[in-house]
Design an enzyme around this catalytic site. Structure first.
Site, mmCIF file in Angstrom:
data_model
loop_
_atom_site.group_PDB
_atom_site.id
_atom_site.type_symbol
_atom_site.label_atom_id
_atom_site.label_comp_id
_atom_site.label_asym_id
_atom_site.label_seq_id
_atom_site.Cartn_x
_atom_site.Cartn_y
_atom_site.Cartn_z
ATOM 1 N N CYS A 384 40.541 47.756 40.342
ATOM 2 C CA CYS A 384 40.081 47.644 41.729
ATOM 3 C C CYS A 384 38.894 48.574 41.982
ATOM 4 O O CYS A 384 37.786 48.280 41.546
ATOM 5 C CB CYS A 384 41.234 47.870 42.700
ATOM 6 S SG CYS A 384 40.884 47.106 44.286
ATOM 7 N N HIS A 510 44.862 44.167 41.028
ATOM 8 C CA HIS A 510 45.822 45.226 40.655
ATOM 9 C C HIS A 510 46.867 44.677 39.673
ATOM 10 O O HIS A 510 47.969 44.318 40.087
ATOM 11 C CB HIS A 510 46.530 45.759 41.905
ATOM 12 C CG HIS A 510 45.667 46.586 42.781
ATOM 13 N ND1 HIS A 510 45.431 47.928 42.559
ATOM 14 C CD2 HIS A 510 44.952 46.263 43.891
ATOM 15 C CE1 HIS A 510 44.614 48.399 43.502
ATOM 16 N NE2 HIS A 510 44.325 47.403 44.317
ATOM 17 N N GLU A 512 48.710 46.211 37.836
ATOM 18 C CA GLU A 512 49.893 47.095 37.765
ATOM 19 C C GLU A 512 51.051 46.586 38.604
ATOM 20 O O GLU A 512 52.170 47.061 38.455
ATOM 21 C CB GLU A 512 49.522 48.528 38.158
ATOM 22 C CG GLU A 512 49.189 48.769 39.628
ATOM 23 C CD GLU A 512 47.714 48.599 39.971
ATOM 24 O OE1 GLU A 512 47.007 47.846 39.254
ATOM 25 O OE2 GLU A 512 47.253 49.199 40.964
HETATM 26 N N1 GLN Z 1 37.952 50.899 48.394
HETATM 27 C C1 GLN Z 1 37.744 49.698 47.642
HETATM 28 C C2 GLN Z 1 37.757 48.474 48.527
HETATM 29 O O1 GLN Z 1 38.287 48.496 49.602
HETATM 30 C C3 GLN Z 1 38.760 49.563 46.521
HETATM 31 C C4 GLN Z 1 40.160 49.398 47.029
HETATM 32 C C5 GLN Z 1 41.213 49.620 45.958
HETATM 33 O O2 GLN Z 1 40.954 50.188 44.915
HETATM 34 N N2 GLN Z 1 42.423 49.192 46.207
HETATM 35 O O3 GLN Z 1 37.260 47.453 48.153
#
Ligand code: GLN
Length: 536
Positions: A384, A510, A512
């Site tokens: 992410c 994600h 995970e």
């Molecule tokens: N801050 C980034 C976004 O909002 C990544 C978010 C995250 O890693 N969950 O796109």
């Protein structure tokens, strides 16, 4: 309406928080699945937030995301890792949601002029949820109540559970109370009084626990079991010892099995089930305890000092270790420290992982870590925010886009290689407004990711606002960045890779949230395999 077949277990906690009640509930779910029962787990959280999505990791730890986009308590992560039941937004109920629904009903006039009260309106809403969640008629619903007995906020939930039990056949409902036996070194003994008082408090509300699970650092004596049995009004065989596990939380199903917790539950419910082989868990623990290899990977993050902020990431790394017959030592690296002390902090690592995150603190340290991994051929996995970091680093240092950035960290940047999409800009509330939940991802067939998954189409969970800016797609791919995965419906970049690198994969989603101890996520498994292969 209540389903006659389904049995209900309510899990409460006493004495202190952070007892591992969620893990205990999940491990019991695992035990019952091993007996051939279909289990559904849910969590009730007494706080007033509608969901944990708006809470800081310092307050709450990880926000766990489900396929349907629900932002939930991290215990749902344990439920998904330990059991196979499907979870949706209905499986995590907060006081905030209960009151939101009750107040909406009141405004609509649904209560026909009645005075709206905790009993029955709030408690009915909670009870309805216990039933609703069970539309598909599973064998056992396990409902864990967050917080500790004695908390004011928990009372409506306990009252709803008491009423629920009253409405059911007594053999259909079981209360399990998790408690702590503090060990007093000076006296050299475990103390039972806090547990007695916690159970007394439950009984005051009208709930008599059927099973008492006692967390303890040292084994209990049989006198201690008898004492707890007498004072807590629980049969001796239902006083369960839950000693701290030696190596891993995945030993818990086996230790609860050794205490015959599943037999107690099945007897109480009058169920006939198959014998418990515990094969999955025996295998997992065997592989965890005697790994043939060892690697060291760095996790470069912002909430590194918090045990729970990257819970699912750490668990997924463990799963990948199990699948590679390898013990993985995780070195937690604070991204800000990296900014101050430089990349020598990374020099001994076999792999580098950058997890998700929000806000600009530590961003430059993470960019330095991605650059170090790219230039030194160290296997790299970005999740992410970690993917956004990899793109920014590549744009700046390979494609020559000076000061490239995400508009999250520098709204004025001349090269917003990561940006916010129009539809996101228009949203004004804070809760639930990210790109959330499972989306399709089509993979490029020559990619690391395709080799890991072994299929061209996958579904992965999201939780972010910002995206790869497609205006830079050509510039970056011409310089050698590989777009290895895209969302076909929205044409969004989901995975980037460095084809010339031993293993460099960064994903907008994600992974995970979809890894299990006995079925590691393919990308995590491949990442750890690469760290082993290229180990110095
Ligand atoms: N801050 C980034 C976004 O909002 C990544 C978010 C995250 O890693 N969950 O796109």
């Amino acid at each position: 309406m209540p389903n006659v077949k389904t049995k209900y277990i309510f899990v409460t906690g006493g004495v202190v928080s952070s007892l591992g009640k969620g893990l205990t509930a999940a491990a019991i779910g695992a035990l019952l699945e091993q007996r051939g029962l279909e289990v559904r787990m849910q969590k009730f959280d007494p706080y007033l937030n509608v969901d944990p999505g708006t809470m800081s990791p310092f307050q709450h730890g990880e926000v766990y995301v489900l396929n349907d986009g629900a932002e939930t308590d991290l215990d749902l992560g344990h439920y998904e890792r330990f059991t196979s039941g499907k979870l949706t937004k209905l499986n995590n109920l907060t006081s905030g949601q209960v009151y939101e629904t009750v107040l909406q009903k009141e405004r609509r006039g649904d209560y026909l002029g009645a005075t709206v009260q905790v009993i029955p309106h709030v408690t009915n809403e909670i009870k309805d949820r216990i039933y609703i969640d069970n539309d598909d008629q599973v064998d056992v619903v396990i409902t864990e109540l967050g917080g500790t007995i004695g908390d004011i906020e928990g009372l409506p939930f306990l009252e709803a559970m008491r009423q629920f039990a009253l409405e059911q056949d007594p053999n259909n409902v079981l209360f399990l109370h998790c408690t702590l036996l503090p060990y007093l070194k000076a006296a050299g003994e475990l103390k039972t009084k806090p547990s007695q008082q916690s159970v007394a408090k439950l009984r005051e509300i009208g709930i008599q626990p059927d099973i008492l699970v006692c967390r303890t650092e040292v084994p209990m004596t049989s006198e201690m079991r008898q004492k707890l049995s007498l004072f807590c009004n629980v049969p001796v065989k239902a006083v369960i010892e839950e000693c701290d596990v030696e190596t891993s939380i995945y030993e818990l199903p086996l230790s609860l099995r050794a205490e015959k917790v599943d037999d107690l539950i099945i007897d109480k419910f009058n169920l006939s089930t198959k014998e418990n082989t515990m094969q999955i868990w025996v295998d997992v623990v065997r592989r965890l305890k005697a790994p043939s290899h060892k690697v060291e990977i760095g996790v470069v993050g912002k909430y590194i000092e918090l045990q729970d902020a990257y819970k699912s990431v750490y668990e997924s790394i463990t799963h990948a270790g199990i699948s590679n017959d390898c013990s993985v030592r995780v070195v937690r690296i604070d991204a800000e420290e990296l900014e101050n002390e430089g990349t020598q902090l990374l020099s001994s690592l076999d792999g580098i992982l950058i997890p998700g995150g929000f806000g600009d603190r530590g961003i430059e340290g993470k960019i330095a870590a991605a650059q170090y991994a790219r230039e030194n051929g160290i296997p790299f996995f970005g999740l992410c925010l970690g993917m956004q970091i990899a793109v920014i680093e590549f744009a700046r240092n390979v494609a020559g886009l000076d000061k490239a950035n995400s508009s999250e960290f520098d709204p004025e940047t001349t090269h917003p290689v990561i940006h916010i999409m129009e539809e996101q800009k228009e949203l004004t509330t804070k809760g639930g407004n990210m790109r959330l939940g499972a989306y399709d991802c089509a993979l490029a067939d020559d990619s690391f990711s395709y080799h890991a998954y072994g299929t061209l189409e996958v579904m992965e969970r999201h939780r972010h606002r910002y995206e790869f800016n497609n205006a830079y797609k050509d510039t970056l791919t011409e310089k050698g960045l590989r777009i290895a995965g895209t969302n076909p419906d929205k044409d969004l970049v989901e995975i980037v890779e460095m084809p010339e690198h031993p293993w460099f994969v960064a994903v907008q989603f994600h992974p995970e949230f979809q890894s299990k101890p006995h079925a590691a996520h393919p990308l995590f498994a491949n990442f750890i395999a690469a760290t082993l292969k290229y180990k110095k």
